[in-house]
Design an enzyme around this catalytic site. Structure first.
Site, PDB file in Angstrom:
ATOM      1  N   ASP A   3       2.286   7.608   7.500  1.00 54.43           N
ATOM      2  CA  ASP A   3       2.455   6.252   8.029  1.00 54.43           C
ATOM      3  C   ASP A   3       1.083   5.702   8.373  1.00 54.43           C
ATOM      4  O   ASP A   3       0.127   6.458   8.525  1.00 54.43           O
ATOM      5  CB  ASP A   3       3.371   6.232   9.255  1.00 54.43           C
ATOM      6  CG  ASP A   3       3.843   4.820   9.591  1.00 54.43           C
ATOM      7  OD1 ASP A   3       3.608   3.900   8.787  1.00 54.43           O
ATOM      8  OD2 ASP A   3       4.456   4.642  10.659  1.00 54.43           O
ATOM      9  N   GLU A  30     -10.479   2.775   0.125  1.00 55.12           N
ATOM     10  CA  GLU A  30      -9.258   3.280  -0.494  1.00 55.12           C
ATOM     11  C   GLU A  30      -8.801   4.590   0.148  1.00 55.12           C
ATOM     12  O   GLU A  30      -9.569   5.314   0.750  1.00 55.12           O
ATOM     13  CB  GLU A  30      -9.401   3.424  -2.004  1.00 55.12           C
ATOM     14  CG  GLU A  30     -10.147   4.620  -2.455  1.00 55.12           C
ATOM     15  CD  GLU A  30     -11.619   4.330  -2.626  1.00 55.12           C
ATOM     16  OE1 GLU A  30     -12.227   4.959  -3.471  1.00 55.12           O
ATOM     17  OE2 GLU A  30     -12.138   3.474  -1.885  1.00 55.12           O
ATOM     18  N   ASP A  56       5.829   5.944   4.657  1.00 52.24           N
ATOM     19  CA  ASP A  56       6.149   4.755   5.457  1.00 52.24           C
ATOM     20  C   ASP A  56       4.910   3.856   5.452  1.00 52.24           C
ATOM     21  O   ASP A  56       3.853   4.258   4.976  1.00 52.24           O
ATOM     22  CB  ASP A  56       6.530   5.188   6.875  1.00 52.24           C
ATOM     23  CG  ASP A  56       7.371   4.142   7.588  1.00 52.24           C
ATOM     24  OD1 ASP A  56       7.409   2.992   7.124  1.00 52.24           O
ATOM     25  OD2 ASP A  56       7.988   4.480   8.608  1.00 52.24           O
ATOM     26  N   HIS A  58       3.659   8.360  12.363  1.00 54.89           N
ATOM     27  CA  HIS A  58       3.455   7.111  13.085  1.00 54.89           C
ATOM     28  C   HIS A  58       2.810   7.366  14.446  1.00 54.89           C
ATOM     29  O   HIS A  58       1.862   6.705  14.839  1.00 54.89           O
ATOM     30  CB  HIS A  58       4.793   6.391  13.257  1.00 54.89           C
ATOM     31  CG  HIS A  58       4.761   5.309  14.290  1.00 54.89           C
ATOM     32  ND1 HIS A  58       4.210   4.077  14.039  1.00 54.89           N
ATOM     33  CD2 HIS A  58       5.156   5.295  15.586  1.00 54.89           C
ATOM     34  CE1 HIS A  58       4.285   3.349  15.140  1.00 54.89           C
ATOM     35  NE2 HIS A  58       4.859   4.054  16.089  1.00 54.89           N
TER      36      HIS A  58
END
Lengths: 790, 389
Positions: A560, A598, A630, A765
């Site tokens: 995430d 990147e 995610d 996350h």
């Protein structure tokens, strides 16, 4: 110099203008052999559902006629091109869409090529050639774009106001003066090709607007913080917010505050003359700027203008003329604000259906809207789409040899497992408790309650070394040397950040911060001590519970991203990978990158490290890797598919030359979707129960995708999570993929229940958030096998 | 309608009207509106509504109307005339209604009665002879506004424009020289009891002064006072125009918006007072606990913020907070602030007019003490205890 494709492959932020939000034309299913025929699962109980989708129907033999318009001599201005073409109203008719080059009509002109002549204001004669380029069937991708243009026109006709991507009704605002917030109800809409038909998906959207200007906000803030922190705080609160200008209907993102400039500064107008902001706004919009000493806001414009792609300079905005929209981070973290907002924005399934139905009613009742639709030969179904979904079997919770069942309706097993021993525990033998003198009582209460709750869990605990400090950041830091619990006196982020930064980088130590206030209520302190004990155990490397995972030699990866809105706008990607069969232990790394950098190379490094860690734990390589990705914004799917997936594959190839290649699956996880599902039960609409899987009708034919409703909500309508399997060499049946995904939603140790996303996504996350918000650099690698970021 | 912004001088090469003439014409009207504080303005031949859009920003404007024979051209951009989100967020004092009608200037419709100004910018040269004939009777005789502004191309200027052979626009039915226009205007003025003055925009290049302005303008003023509205109403009961757009702007004259404004002002101020009060308690507490005084910087303005004339309400509330500290009291988990104090805030005072009105407007929207004499702000907050950090 990196190639253009790679340039796009940064951890792009959500939103942005130029993108195709719906990821049209990214066909990932065709390459996945085993779902070519069918991508639907089979297990589970059937449930009747309806959804916020309406079928779009067109007249039989309907087609859209696309024409190319050519001007001789060549005309540049789009307005002029339109005006010249529309001089031939009798020929082309009133029902039309024209963007300057392409003309769409619902009818076929007599000839394939039509030439007409128009005159400019200067009396110049222009030859216009109208050439039919194609006859589009209703399902053509171009038509979808066209439907969306038409639909936006309809919304405008209904006097809805466009803000950002959605449309709002300004006539019935909900005012919440306590927080200086106004909510406009509105709709988000999109028309897309779904599994079997073209449908309008519409959901209720609420726009939070603020009745104060940015200048009011600054003055207000000034009253609340110390002088020397004012500018910093101001930037922290404002940068990243979207503001709405008083004088037109445009929204801008605040990227910076220029404290050295003021409204008396001048700028160069298009005609080359210099003018001050004060004079400009007075002349142009009759807007008087009264505070001539305010700073100005700077917004970097994203849109490329003109065929040459010349980037316009940043937009300069006057705080006094800008309204705030949306919520600041501070408001978002304020429980009272969120509670008051949710009263209005959390709609029960019944209310949501009614509100969505209202849009359709408007469409059916408004004469001019109906006329427009009729002229194009289109219409909408007036009822929500109904179909069936499946509820997959509830999971059993395994904890240290015992098996627990829980009520699947609530998706929560905190009661069932209370007081049961954990899978694995770490002793709390040598630990510090740091607190201020004011919080002495709370510190004692915490220790006592921890002694009460830990024995049944199996955690061995010694008395803490109690250290009293002054309530200053340095004092806390000086005291930190071992396993630590810090009792914070207030929710001050700077102290928390400093402590976490020190304990995650310089002095890697598991730590737990508690705000003293949470311990203030005697009736809840036991429950809180229980949660703290569980959390501390996880942070030290303990394991709480598990579910049965039938697949062997399986490694699950979660990724995430977190985007820092403040200065620098760095992005952080969290990467976690499972280490064992029960998915109870996780390896983690994170990637920090500046804007535009990147992600791919770093991802390879993470995956390699994870494979090494896996090998050390299991003495062999995994045979399957499933990546839950995610933090993918709308319109980024193509980039992800064409660059990130090949990089992951490369990494696997280079690792295992001799042995079998692990099979790879990449699943894009999306929490922000507009689809909603309602279950029919007892003549009423309700939330679908946890475990509901939807893989028909509202999925996309070109994808191997499905929705799962995994969590239960106490109020409002539940949001389904969308899973899109973009790469899959595992040959797992869709049914197994869905069930595995649902199982993983049970494994997040900070919540004894099912959550919205698979645990690895939530862990990734949490990690990205902690690093992005507090630590700002890569945490010490010695912590990487523990859930220190919980 | 004509963008003659590029003018080729006979000897000097290319010269330019800056800003372009069409903008100058709009600016001319806008200046007129601002100068005379005109409230009701109608634009005949409003086309894409650009002029109306400019005028809606004038603070004095209360009624705007547009009329055009072409429905499509009006529809194309008419949504620009809708209220903006900002107009809802801070509704203005004035009322504003914008209407667009589809119809001809040769027809009489009572919706065009009672205006302060009617503008016909580059309109008359598009009229057919039969329409032009009826035009003075409709505009001066029937609509009879206090002022009329008519602009039209000056044909004497045409030789200076490149590429213009007959007329400046193919749809023009005629283009008059100065004498023709002035004689037509003087006739109309004398017939309908108006005065007329002539002016123009786009001065000719040096050496060609006698050709006159590129755009010629006549400003008419009605000589008799405005008494005729009711009489006019009887003249026609027909409504040949069709309304295609109507926008009513939110205004504080509407009780719904007034109430919102007052309530948010009161709550805002009450919160600032409460915060100040609690802060002062806290610092007392600190002194007490630590036995030492923690220096708190005085409230002063940042360097870039100097407050002059219009203070944000914050400053007022802070001042007020100091004034009324004595009468504000804390009881249980709530702060009680006497309502009468809010009435002394200039903004609230201006919005409400009377204390009774203030009381009436906020009742039911703001928590009040039992006898209604004080605003109650709760200081107890609930806290979420889901995840502990």
């Amino acid at each position: 110099q990196i190639s253009a494709g790679f340039q796009e492959l940064s951890l792009g932020e959500r939103g942005g203008r130029r993108r195709d939000f719906h990821d049209l034309g990214v066909n990932t299913r065709q390459a996945i052999e085993h779902v070519k025929e069918s991508k639907t699962g089979t297990s589970g109980a059937i449930i009747k559902l309806s959804t916020n989708h309406f079928r779009l129907t067109s007249r039989p033999q309907w087609a859209l006629y696309q024409y190319h318009i050519n001007y001789n001599p060549q005309m540049e201005a789009r307005r002029l091109r339109s005006a010249l073409l529309f001089q031939h109203g009798e020929l082309i008719g009133r029902t039309r869409v024209f963007d300057g080059t392409t003309l769409f009509l619902p009818k076929k002109l007599e000839n394939k090529v039509t030439e007409v002549f128009s005159q400019t204001r200067n009396g110049e004669t222009v030859k216009i050639t109208i050439t039919l380029t194609s006859e589009l069937p209703p399902t053509s991708p171009t038509c979808l774009q066209f439907y969306n243009i038409i639909f936006r026109r309809l919304l405008k006709m209904m006097n809805l106001q466009q803000i950002g991507r959605n449309y709002y009704n300004p006539n019935d605002p909900i005012s919440i003066p306590n927080h200086r917030v106004i909510i406009w109800p509105g709709f988000t809409t999109s028309i897309l090709q779904y599994e079997t038909s073209i449908m309008l998906c519409t959901d209720v959207s609420h726009k939070v607007l603020r009745s104060e200007t940015v200048l009011d906000f600054m003055y207000n803030l000034y009253g609340q913080v110390e002088e020397q922190r004012f500018r910093d705080t101001c930037a922290k609160e404002l940068v990243g917010l979207i503001v709405l200008t008083k004088y037109n209907n445009k929204t801008y993102r605040v990227d910076d505050i220029d404290w050295d400039a003021n409204p008396r500064c001048t700028f160069k107008k298009a005609d080359g003359s210099e003018i001050s902001y004060v004079d400009y706004y007075r002349m142009q919009y009759n807007q008087e700027i009264t505070d001539l000493n305010q700073p100005v806001l700077v917004s970097q414009t994203k849109r490329k203008r003109g065929p040459g792609g010349i980037m316009p300079g940043p937009a300069v905005l006057i705080p006094e003329l800008c309204y705030l929209t949306g919520l600041t981070d501070k408001m978002r973290s304020d429980f009272n604000v969120m509670k008051d907002l949710s009263l209005h924005t959390r709609l029960t399934p019944e209310r949501r259906e009614r509100e969505v139905g209202r849009l359709i009613d408007y469409i059916q009742q408004d004469d001019s809207v109906q006329k427009e639709l009729r002229d194009w030969g289109l219409s909408f179904d007036s009822r929500l789409l109904s179909f069936t979904g499946r509820i997959i079997q509830a999971e059993k919770i395994h904890q240290s040899g015992r098996v627990f069942e829980y009520n699947p309706q609530f998706a929560d097993w905190s009661k069932e497992t209370r007081g049961a021993p954990l899978i694995s525990v770490k002793p709390l033998d040598n630990w510090l408790l740091v607190y201020t003198r004011r919080n002495y009582d709370a510190a004692n209460a915490l220790v006592q309650n921890l002694f009460k709750v830990t024995p049944s869990m199996g955690i061995q605990m010694n008395k803490a070394i109690m250290i009293e400090v002054e309530d200053r950041t340095e004092a806390y830091l000086r005291a930190l040397k071992q396993k630590v619990v810090c009792l914070l006196s207030s929710n001050r982020k700077d102290k928390y950040d400093a402590i976490k930064k020190y304990l995650c980088t310089d002095c890697p130590t598991p730590s737990q911060c508690v705000i003293a206030r949470t311990l203030s209520r005697p009736q809840t302190i036991m429950a809180i001590a229980t949660k703290i004990a569980l959390q501390m155990n996880c942070k030290m490397g303990g394991e709480l519970w598990s579910v049965e995972i039938p697949l062997k030699q399986l490694m699950i990866v979660g990724i995430d991203c977190y985007h820092d809105n403040t200065a620098g706008r760095r992005s952080v990607a969290g990467f976690v990978a499972s280490l064992n069969q029960g998915m109870t232990r996780w390896f983690s790394r994170c990637i920090l990158q500046d804007r535009g950098q990147e992600l791919v190379d770093e991802l390879k490094v993470c995956l390699q490290a994870a494979l090494r860690a896996w090998f050390n734990c299991n003495q062999h390589m995994p045979s399957r890797i499933i990546v839950y990705r995610d933090g993918v914004g709308d319109g980024q799917l193509k980039t992800l598919f064409s660059y990130e997936v090949p990089q992951l594959l490369d990494c696997l190839k280079s690792r295992s030359q001799k042995i079998d290649l692990p099979r790879l699956t990449v699943i894009v996880v999306k929490k922000r979707v507009n689809a909603r599902f309602f279950a029919h039960a007892g003549g009423k609409l309700q939330n679908p129960p946890p475990g509901t899987v939807i893989d028909v009708e509202v999925t996309r034919p070109e994808w191997y995708d499905f929705f799962i409703v995994s969590q239960a909500v106490r109020s409002g309508s539940v949001s389904p999570t969308h899973y899109n399997v973009i790469y899959d060499s595992s040959a797992l049946k869709p049914d197994h993929m869905q069930r595995l995904t649902y199982k993983l939603c049970h494994m997040y140790y900070n919540w004894p229940g099912v959550i919205r996303v698979p645990a690895p996504c939530q862990y990734a996350h949490k990690l990205a958030f902690l690093v992005g918000q507090s630590i700002h650099r890569e945490p010490n690698l010695s912590l990487s096998d523990r859930l220190y970021y919980l | 309608m004509v963008d003659a912004n590029l003018v080729k001088g006979e000897c000097t090469g290319t010269i330019k009207f800056t800003p372009p003439l069409y903008k100058q014409r709009y600016q001319f009207i806008k200046d007129l509106v601002n100068k005379y504080k005109l409230r009701k303005v109608a634009d005949l031949g409003c086309a894409d509504c650009s002029l109306l859009w400019m005028l809606k920003f004038c603070k004095c404007i209360e009624v705007l109307a547009g009329l055009d024979i072409c429905e499509n051209v009006m529809k194309e951009k008419m949504h620009r005339l809708s209220p903006l989100p900002g107009d809802y967020l801070q509704p203005s004092e004035r009322t504003l209604i914008v209407t667009l009608h589809h119809g001809s200037v040769a027809q009489k419709d009572p919706c065009m009665l009672g205006f302060d100004l009617i503008t016909c910018i580059e309109l008359i040269e598009h009229l057919e002879a039969t329409e032009l004939e009826k035009f003075p009777e409709v505009v001066f005789g029937f609509m009879a506004p206090a002022m009329v502004v008519i602009s039209t191309p000056n044909s004497e200027f045409n030789p200076l424009l490149p590429g213009v052979t007959l007329f400046r626009h193919p749809d023009h039915k005629f283009e008059w020289n100065q004498a023709q226009f002035q004689s037509w205007a003087l006739d109309a003025a004398s017939c309908y009891d108006y005065t007329v003055e002539f002016t123009g925009l786009g001065a000719p290049p040096p050496g060609t002064e006698d050709v006159g302005f590129c755009t010629q303008i006549a400003v008419f003023r009605r000589k008799y006072p405005n008494t005729g509205e009711t009489i006019n109403l009887e003249k026609s009961t027909e409504n040949p125009y069709r309304t295609i757009f109507k926008a009513v702007y939110p205004s504080l004259k509407d009780e719904k918006y007034l109430r919102n404004a007052v309530v948010s002002e009161v709550i805002n101020t009450a919160q600032i007072i409460t915060r100040r009060l609690l802060d002062s308690f806290k610092s007392d507490y600190k002194e007490h606990r630590n036995g030492l005084l923690e220096l708190k910087p005085d409230f002063q303005l940042p360097h870039c913020f100097t407050r002059h004339s219009k203070n944000p309400s914050v400053a007022e509330a802070e001042k007020l907070a100091d004034d009324i500290n004595m009468e504000t009291y804390v009881s249980g988990n709530a702060v009680y602030i006497p309502l009468i104090k809010f009435f002394s805030i200039p903004k609230v005072n201006k919005l409400c007019g009377t204390f009774e009105n203030l009381s009436k407007l906020i009742t039911g929207k703001v928590a009040l003490s039992n006898d209604g004499s004080a605003v109650v702000i709760s200081t107890e907050h609930e806290h979420e205890e889901k995840e502990i950090e």
